[in-house]
Design a protein around this motif. Structure first.
Motif, PDB file in Angstrom:
ATOM      1  N   MET A   1      30.302  97.876  69.933  1.00  0.00           N
ATOM      2  CA  MET A   1      30.367  96.383  70.210  1.00  0.00           C
ATOM      3  C   MET A   1      29.899  95.885  68.848  1.00  0.00           C
ATOM      4  O   MET A   1      28.900  96.298  68.516  1.00  0.00           O
TER       5      MET A   1
ATOM      6  N   LEU B   1      38.190  91.735  78.045  1.00  0.00           N
ATOM      7  CA  LEU B   1      37.028  92.678  77.827  1.00  0.00           C
ATOM      8  C   LEU B   1      37.129  93.583  76.476  1.00  0.00           C
ATOM      9  O   LEU B   1      36.111  93.712  75.909  1.00  0.00           O
TER      10      LEU B   1
ATOM     11  N   ALA C   1      36.330  91.362  73.596  1.00  0.00           N
ATOM     12  CA  ALA C   1      34.869  90.890  73.499  1.00  0.00           C
ATOM     13  C   ALA C   1      34.034  92.468  73.100  1.00  0.00           C
ATOM     14  O   ALA C   1      33.354  92.155  72.207  1.00  0.00           O
ATOM     15  N   GLU C   2      34.611  93.394  73.551  1.00  0.00           N
ATOM     16  CA  GLU C   2      33.859  94.623  73.032  1.00  0.00           C
ATOM     17  C   GLU C   2      34.232  94.907  71.460  1.00  0.00           C
ATOM     18  O   GLU C   2      33.001  95.321  70.623  1.00  0.00           O
TER      19      GLU C   2
ATOM     20  N   TRP D   1      32.143  90.794  69.431  1.00  0.00           N
ATOM     21  CA  TRP D   1      31.336  89.976  70.456  1.00  0.00           C
ATOM     22  C   TRP D   1      31.443  88.487  70.159  1.00  0.00           C
ATOM     23  O   TRP D   1      30.879  88.072  69.187  1.00  0.00           O
TER      24      TRP D   1
ATOM     25  N   ARG E   1      31.897  88.358  85.326  1.00  0.00           N
ATOM     26  CA  ARG E   1      30.811  89.160  85.638  1.00  0.00           C
ATOM     27  C   ARG E   1      30.730  90.300  84.803  1.00  0.00           C
ATOM     28  O   ARG E   1      29.753  90.938  84.441  1.00  0.00           O
ATOM     29  N   ARG E   2      32.057  90.767  84.425  1.00  0.00           N
ATOM     30  CA  ARG E   2      31.920  92.191  83.550  1.00  0.00           C
ATOM     31  C   ARG E   2      31.542  91.800  82.278  1.00  0.00           C
ATOM     32  O   ARG E   2      30.812  92.587  81.392  1.00  0.00           O
ATOM     33  N   ILE E   3      31.898  90.882  81.672  1.00  0.00           N
ATOM     34  CA  ILE E   3      31.475  90.324  80.239  1.00  0.00           C
ATOM     35  C   ILE E   3      30.060  90.307  80.180  1.00  0.00           C
ATOM     36  O   ILE E   3      29.197  90.484  79.345  1.00  0.00           O
ATOM     37  N   ARG E   4      29.626  89.468  81.230  1.00  0.00           N
ATOM     38  CA  ARG E   4      28.039  89.229  81.378  1.00  0.00           C
ATOM     39  C   ARG E   4      27.291  90.668  81.709  1.00  0.00           C
ATOM     40  O   ARG E   4      25.824  90.702  81.007  1.00  0.00           O
ATOM     41  N   GLY E   5      27.857  91.479  82.152  1.00  0.00           N
ATOM     42  CA  GLY E   5      27.215  92.794  82.330  1.00  0.00           C
ATOM     43  C   GLY E   5      27.222  93.194  81.142  1.00  0.00           C
ATOM     44  O   GLY E   5      26.036  94.328  80.963  1.00  0.00           O
ATOM     45  N   ARG E   6      27.665  92.982  80.142  1.00  0.00           N
ATOM     46  CA  ARG E   6      27.656  93.761  78.812  1.00  0.00           C
ATOM     47  C   ARG E   6      26.667  92.976  77.706  1.00  0.00           C
ATOM     48  O   ARG E   6      26.308  93.641  76.710  1.00  0.00           O
ATOM     49  N   GLY E   7      26.297  91.739  77.968  1.00  0.00           N
ATOM     50  CA  GLY E   7      25.318  91.064  77.217  1.00  0.00           C
ATOM     51  C   GLY E   7      25.744  89.643  77.606  1.00  0.00           C
ATOM     52  O   GLY E   7      26.403  89.139  78.047  1.00  0.00           O
TER      53      GLY E   7
END
Length: 237
Positions: free
Chosen positions: A1, A47, A50-51, A54, A74-80
């Motif tokens: 990322m 996703l 974003a990876e 960012w 949820r998944r994006i927020r789970g990464r940062g």
């Protein structure tokens, strides 16, 4: 990322919408406002983008094919941590509240003015980056570092969204004072008008993170018929 920092005018915005016309219009307005814009047409593409790069902010359609906007959020927020503005084609209040419940910092209902969306983007980004370092606020076992945008409860870091952090910092700056929902929307969101359920949802979410018993809040108290008050008295402040 790849984590990047941009100036206010060059912030990176990820626009996620399966309607190419909407995505093109939003991208055009944001580009002219000086933002670096990435586009994605569905959840997996969002996703992946974003990876790779960012974003500083995500404009995210609620109704996406396959993986919906709530799951993408949820998944994006789970990464940062990243602020999210949710787009919804439906005006139903339940949809708006659902977006806020999963952590969206703002929402815009379609059809919308692209100029209004740009202003919302500017408002959210401005609040994520204080212009000047400011003091750490402490009360009732809570510690809020406004400069680093970190909040702790009894030494443990709290996972707060952008708006939840702003709301907590505002309460800590004004202990003992009662604020109506209209006051909070104006002072924390920077809006002179809007859906007051936005404030209600964020207060409820914030209580769930800072109160020992959210069902019986002792810090963020409801003053019936008026609004809310942060009460640090007798709480170890």
């Amino acid at each position: 990322m790849e984590l990047q920092q941009h100036g206010r005018g060059g912030a990176r915005v990820l626009v996620v919408d399966d309607d190419p016309t909407v995505a093109e219009i939003v991208t055009g307005y944001l580009d002219r406002a000086g933002y670096v814009v990435d586009r994605a047409g569905d959840g997996p593409d969002a996703l992946a983008r974003a990876e790779a790069h960012w974003p500083d902010l995500v404009v995210l359609d609620l109704m996406l094919p396959g993986m919906d906007g709530l799951e993408v959020c949820r998944r994006i927020r789970g990464r940062g941590p990243v602020p999210v503005i949710m787009l919804t084609a439906r005006g139903d209040e339940d949809d708006r509240i659902l977006g806020l419940e999963v952590g969206a910092d703002d929402y815009v209902t379609k059809p919308f003015s692209p100029r209004e969306l740009v202003l919302r983007v500017e408002s959210v980004l401005r609040r994520t980056r204080p212009a000047q370092p400011s003091a750490t606020l402490r009360a009732a076992g809570l510690s809020v570092d406004q400069s680093a945008r970190r909040a702790l409860k009894d030494g443990t870091e709290l996972a707060l969204t952008i708006r939840e952090f702003d709301l907590l910092a505002f309460f800590l700056r004004h202990p003992g004072r009662v604020f109506s929902r209209e006051d909070l929307m104006r002072e924390v969101w920077g809006w002179d008008f809007g859906d007051l359920s936005t404030v209600t949802v964020h207060v409820r979410r914030l209580r769930g993170k800072v109160e020992d018993d959210p069902a019986r809040p002792r810090l963020i108290q409801t003053v019936w018929g008026v609004g809310y008050r942060f009460d640090a008295a007798d709480q170890g402040a």
